[in-house]
Design a protein around this motif. Structure first.
Motif, PDB file in Angstrom:
ATOM      1  N   LEU A  68       0.825  -1.214   0.000  1.00  0.00           N
ATOM      2  CA  LEU A  68       0.000   0.000   0.000  1.00  0.00           C
ATOM      3  C   LEU A  68       0.853   1.255   0.000  1.00  0.00           C
ATOM      4  O   LEU A  68       0.339   2.352  -0.103  1.00  0.00           O
ATOM      5  CB  LEU A  68      -0.908   0.018   1.243  1.00  0.00           C
ATOM      6  N   HIS A  69       2.169   1.067   0.142  1.00  0.00           N
ATOM      7  CA  HIS A  69       3.019   2.249   0.282  1.00  0.00           C
ATOM      8  C   HIS A  69       4.196   2.232  -0.666  1.00  0.00           C
ATOM      9  O   HIS A  69       4.618   1.182  -1.131  1.00  0.00           O
ATOM     10  CB  HIS A  69       3.528   2.356   1.721  1.00  0.00           C
ATOM     11  N   ASN A  70       4.698   3.421  -0.836  1.00  0.00           N
ATOM     12  CA  ASN A  70       5.892   3.633  -1.607  1.00  0.00           C
ATOM     13  C   ASN A  70       7.092   3.037  -0.845  1.00  0.00           C
ATOM     14  O   ASN A  70       7.136   3.099   0.372  1.00  0.00           O
ATOM     15  CB  ASN A  70       6.040   5.156  -1.673  1.00  0.00           C
ATOM     16  N   ARG A  71       8.059   2.492  -1.612  1.00  0.00           N
ATOM     17  CA  ARG A  71       9.221   1.902  -0.937  1.00  0.00           C
ATOM     18  C   ARG A  71      10.053   2.938  -0.193  1.00  0.00           C
ATOM     19  O   ARG A  71      10.762   2.623   0.748  1.00  0.00           O
ATOM     20  CB  ARG A  71      10.080   1.152  -1.948  1.00  0.00           C
ATOM     21  N   ASP A  72       9.960   4.202  -0.655  1.00  0.00           N
ATOM     22  CA  ASP A  72      10.728   5.244   0.037  1.00  0.00           C
ATOM     23  C   ASP A  72      10.139   5.526   1.418  1.00  0.00           C
ATOM     24  O   ASP A  72      10.859   5.871   2.350  1.00  0.00           O
ATOM     25  CB  ASP A  72      10.730   6.538  -0.778  1.00  0.00           C
ATOM     26  N   ASP A  73       8.797   5.361   1.518  1.00  0.00           N
ATOM     27  CA  ASP A  73       8.178   5.597   2.830  1.00  0.00           C
ATOM     28  C   ASP A  73       8.372   4.399   3.759  1.00  0.00           C
ATOM     29  O   ASP A  73       8.745   4.548   4.914  1.00  0.00           O
ATOM     30  CB  ASP A  73       6.671   5.855   2.655  1.00  0.00           C
ATOM     31  N   TYR A  74       8.081   3.245   3.230  1.00  0.00           N
ATOM     32  CA  TYR A  74       8.249   2.014   4.032  1.00  0.00           C
ATOM     33  C   TYR A  74       8.879   0.948   3.148  1.00  0.00           C
ATOM     34  O   TYR A  74       8.275   0.546   2.156  1.00  0.00           O
ATOM     35  CB  TYR A  74       6.886   1.502   4.518  1.00  0.00           C
ATOM     36  N   PRO A  75      10.076   0.466   3.466  1.00  0.00           N
ATOM     37  CA  PRO A  75      10.716  -0.541   2.619  1.00  0.00           C
ATOM     38  C   PRO A  75       9.971  -1.882   2.678  1.00  0.00           C
ATOM     39  O   PRO A  75       9.235  -2.137   3.632  1.00  0.00           O
ATOM     40  CB  PRO A  75      12.116  -0.668   3.223  1.00  0.00           C
ATOM     41  N   GLY A  76      10.161  -2.707   1.657  1.00  0.00           N
ATOM     42  CA  GLY A  76       9.541  -4.037   1.696  1.00  0.00           C
ATOM     43  C   GLY A  76       9.286  -4.580   0.308  1.00  0.00           C
ATOM     44  O   GLY A  76       9.462  -3.879  -0.689  1.00  0.00           O
ATOM     45  N   THR A  77       8.874  -5.849   0.259  1.00  0.00           N
ATOM     46  CA  THR A  77       8.649  -6.508  -1.030  1.00  0.00           C
ATOM     47  C   THR A  77       7.178  -6.848  -1.269  1.00  0.00           C
ATOM     48  O   THR A  77       6.790  -7.218  -2.373  1.00  0.00           O
ATOM     49  CB  THR A  77       9.431  -7.836  -1.089  1.00  0.00           C
ATOM     50  N   GLY A  78       6.380  -6.803  -0.206  1.00  0.00           N
ATOM     51  CA  GLY A  78       4.962  -7.155  -0.349  1.00  0.00           C
ATOM     52  C   GLY A  78       4.739  -8.662  -0.316  1.00  0.00           C
ATOM     53  O   GLY A  78       3.697  -9.155  -0.753  1.00  0.00           O
ATOM     54  N   ILE A  79       5.701  -9.377   0.239  1.00  0.00           N
ATOM     55  CA  ILE A  79       5.561 -10.845   0.276  1.00  0.00           C
ATOM     56  C   ILE A  79       5.205 -11.345   1.685  1.00  0.00           C
ATOM     57  O   ILE A  79       4.589 -12.392   1.849  1.00  0.00           O
ATOM     58  CB  ILE A  79       6.871 -11.513  -0.208  1.00  0.00           C
ATOM     59  N   GLY A  80       5.570 -10.549   2.700  1.00  0.00           N
ATOM     60  CA  GLY A  80       5.441 -11.000   4.095  1.00  0.00           C
ATOM     61  C   GLY A  80       4.069 -11.540   4.457  1.00  0.00           C
ATOM     62  O   GLY A  80       3.947 -12.649   4.997  1.00  0.00           O
ATOM     63  N   LEU A  81       3.026 -10.784   4.129  1.00  0.00           N
ATOM     64  CA  LEU A  81       1.691 -11.227   4.554  1.00  0.00           C
ATOM     65  C   LEU A  81       1.175 -12.404   3.720  1.00  0.00           C
ATOM     66  O   LEU A  81       0.396 -13.214   4.213  1.00  0.00           O
ATOM     67  CB  LEU A  81       0.699 -10.065   4.490  1.00  0.00           C
ATOM     68  N   ALA A  82       1.646 -12.483   2.447  1.00  0.00           N
ATOM     69  CA  ALA A  82       1.268 -13.657   1.629  1.00  0.00           C
ATOM     70  C   ALA A  82       1.881 -14.906   2.274  1.00  0.00           C
ATOM     71  O   ALA A  82       1.235 -15.957   2.365  1.00  0.00           O
ATOM     72  CB  ALA A  82       1.771 -13.483   0.203  1.00  0.00           C
ATOM     73  N   HIS A  83       3.114 -14.773   2.754  1.00  0.00           N
ATOM     74  CA  HIS A  83       3.745 -15.877   3.491  1.00  0.00           C
ATOM     75  C   HIS A  83       2.895 -16.239   4.701  1.00  0.00           C
ATOM     76  O   HIS A  83       2.619 -17.409   4.945  1.00  0.00           O
ATOM     77  CB  HIS A  83       5.121 -15.429   4.006  1.00  0.00           C
ATOM     78  N   CYS A  84       2.494 -15.193   5.441  1.00  0.00           N
ATOM     79  CA  CYS A  84       1.720 -15.444   6.673  1.00  0.00           C
ATOM     80  C   CYS A  84       0.450 -16.225   6.346  1.00  0.00           C
ATOM     81  O   CYS A  84       0.110 -17.195   7.016  1.00  0.00           O
ATOM     82  CB  CYS A  84       1.327 -14.127   7.337  1.00  0.00           C
ATOM     83  N   ARG A  85      -0.241 -15.782   5.274  1.00  0.00           N
ATOM     84  CA  ARG A  85      -1.493 -16.462   4.935  1.00  0.00           C
ATOM     85  C   ARG A  85      -1.236 -17.920   4.551  1.00  0.00           C
ATOM     86  O   ARG A  85      -1.936 -18.817   4.992  1.00  0.00           O
ATOM     87  CB  ARG A  85      -2.215 -15.742   3.799  1.00  0.00           C
ATOM     88  N   LYS A  86      -0.188 -18.137   3.767  1.00  0.00           N
ATOM     89  CA  LYS A  86       0.094 -19.514   3.348  1.00  0.00           C
ATOM     90  C   LYS A  86       0.436 -20.392   4.565  1.00  0.00           C
ATOM     91  O   LYS A  86       0.010 -21.538   4.652  1.00  0.00           O
ATOM     92  CB  LYS A  86       1.238 -19.519   2.327  1.00  0.00           C
ATOM     93  N   ILE A  87       1.183 -19.820   5.491  1.00  0.00           N
ATOM     94  CA  ILE A  87       1.575 -20.591   6.683  1.00  0.00           C
ATOM     95  C   ILE A  87       0.346 -20.919   7.539  1.00  0.00           C
ATOM     96  O   ILE A  87       0.162 -22.060   7.966  1.00  0.00           O
ATOM     97  CB  ILE A  87       2.620 -19.804   7.512  1.00  0.00           C
ATOM     98  N   VAL A  88      -0.510 -19.907   7.745  1.00  0.00           N
ATOM     99  CA  VAL A  88      -1.698 -20.143   8.571  1.00  0.00           C
ATOM    100  C   VAL A  88      -2.606 -21.184   7.902  1.00  0.00           C
ATOM    101  O   VAL A  88      -3.098 -22.117   8.546  1.00  0.00           O
ATOM    102  CB  VAL A  88      -2.457 -18.815   8.821  1.00  0.00           C
ATOM    103  N   GLU A  89      -2.778 -21.062   6.579  1.00  0.00           N
ATOM    104  CA  GLU A  89      -3.653 -22.013   5.868  1.00  0.00           C
ATOM    105  C   GLU A  89      -3.057 -23.419   5.874  1.00  0.00           C
ATOM    106  O   GLU A  89      -3.782 -24.400   5.925  1.00  0.00           O
ATOM    107  CB  GLU A  89      -3.930 -21.524   4.447  1.00  0.00           C
ATOM    108  N   LEU A  90      -1.739 -23.480   5.842  1.00  0.00           N
ATOM    109  CA  LEU A  90      -1.059 -24.782   5.933  1.00  0.00           C
ATOM    110  C   LEU A  90      -1.425 -25.489   7.244  1.00  0.00           C
ATOM    111  O   LEU A  90      -1.497 -26.710   7.318  1.00  0.00           O
ATOM    112  CB  LEU A  90       0.459 -24.538   5.869  1.00  0.00           C
TER     113      LEU A  90
END
Ligand code: ADP
Length: 366
Positions: A320-342
């Motif tokens: 939801l944010h620009n990388r300059d404001d908050y760094p990141g790849t946008g993968i973290g929460l997709a990982h979380c969802r996959k782990i929880v669903e697992l």
């Protein structure tokens, strides 16, 4: 008079049985020969009363069931236990099959001897076919999912090598020619270097994503220990941000330890990252038991998430944010969802009253 009434009731009952459409209700003698035939039986099995009365009920069984002695087996159960239930394919007059739900009840005479059997059959073919179609659909989906995961794994794995070359040759170009050609060159090479490094991050995130649940085994995981380790890893960020982290006593659960650690790590690191300017992060981590599952919560006092984005943020690469404001790849929460669903659970986010977010996930108590 009483006798007349009884006769009348008996007639009404027989008439009722005869006219029932949804069930085949038939009487068998002790040897399994058919004694009567109602309209339900005709509708389900296709024979008229004249064609079938006197024949043996074995006529409705498939060749395999006959070979395996199924009809005799059911009669024996009804004889010894009083009642036998079965579900399976049966054969109609025209040779087609229907999925029957069958109950055979022993009928006793005055001296408690068995004088015959009552047999009730319901045609559940539609239900059975719908169930089979659903199972086929689930299987197809599972296969497609496996294919997709395999594709993500192969693609991200095989992309790593050319990317490594791209990065190292860009580094060579930068170190040999930076400041020697012109400003544009320096800028372009810096862009190539940044983009290829970012691509490396994304590709390795995708590779990690496709590996979730593949490399470890489920064990009992003490979430207190897990959180302790996560906090230790994050000591520097916590101190740097003057964060206050409160972790309540957490349960021990059965799951994949590496993946669960990653789950907590991602949620905690997001809570420490998406903070309001000038407000030190305050985190609360706790778990509540609700019926047959644990609901974990990671609460923060950060920037919060708009209602419209609360589901989208779990999609891979969605930010939801620009990388300059908050760094990141946008993968973290997709990982979380996959782990929880697992683990058979669900993950979602709620707004925290007074500002901030509460990331919640459920894990079933196995
Ligand atoms: P990343 O952190 O690399 O951007 P994530 O998949 O972890 O990727 O998060 C996706 C997006 O969800 C983030 O970019 C951010 O916009 C939003 N988000 C995640 N956690 C929080 C949080 N605790 N508070 C506010 N926004 C969050």
């Amino acid at each position: 008079m009483l006798k007349e009434l009884e006769e009348h009731q008996k007639y009404a009952l027989l008439k009722l049985i005869d006219e029932v459409q949804d069930y085949a209700i038939i009487l068998l003698d002790v040897d399994g020969n058919i004694q009567n035939w109602n309209s339900g039986a005709q509708r389900i099995k296709g024979y008229s009363a004249e064609e079938i009365i006197g024949k043996n009920f074995r006529s409705f069984y498939t060749k395999t069931d006959l070979k395996n002695g199924k009809p005799e087996g059911l009669i024996n159960i009804a004889k010894t236990k009083g009642i036998a239930h079965d579900e399976g394919w049966r054969v109609r007059k025209d040779g087609t099959r229907f999925w029957g739900s069958i109950t055979i009840t022993a009928i006793h005479g005055k001296d408690n001897e068995i004088i015959g059997f009552g047999k009730l059959t319901r045609d559940l073919s539609l239900k059975k076919r719908a169930e089979q179609a659903r199972q086929r659909h689930v299987l197809e989906l599972e296969l497609k999912n496996q294919e997709l995961e395999q594709f993500a794994f192969i693609a991200s794995h095989d992309l790593q090598e050319p990317l490594r070359s791209l990065i190292s040759f860009t580094d060579i170009l930068e170190s040999e020619y930076k400041g020697k050609i012109d400003e544009d060159f320096d800028q372009y090479i810096a862009f190539i270097s940044q983009s290829s490094r970012r691509m490396k991050e994304l590709v390795s995130g995708l590779l990690d994503y496709s590996r979730i649940g593949k490399q470890s085994e489920q064990t009992n995981v003490d979430c207190n220990e897990l959180l302790k380790a996560v906090m230790e890893d994050m000591t520097a960020v916590i101190n740097e941000n003057k964060a206050e982290v409160n972790v309540e006593t957490l349960p021990t659960i059965c799951g994949y330890p590496m993946e669960l650690r990653q789950l907590f790590q991602n949620l905690v690191s997001n809570a420490l990252k998406f903070t309001k300017e000038g407000e030190p992060p305050k985190l609360n981590i706790y778990a509540e038991r609700k019926a047959e599952e644990w609901i974990f919560s990671v609460e923060d006092n950060g920037i919060g998430i708009d209602k419209d984005h609360r589901e989208k943020i779990f999609i891979i690469f969605k930010r939801l944010h620009n990388r300059d404001d908050y760094p990141g790849t946008g993968i973290g929460l997709a990982h979380c969802r996959k782990i929880v669903e697992l683990h058979g659970g669900k993950i979602w986010v709620e707004p925290k009253p007074g500002g901030g977010s509460i990331f919640k996930f459920s894990l079933p108590i196995s």
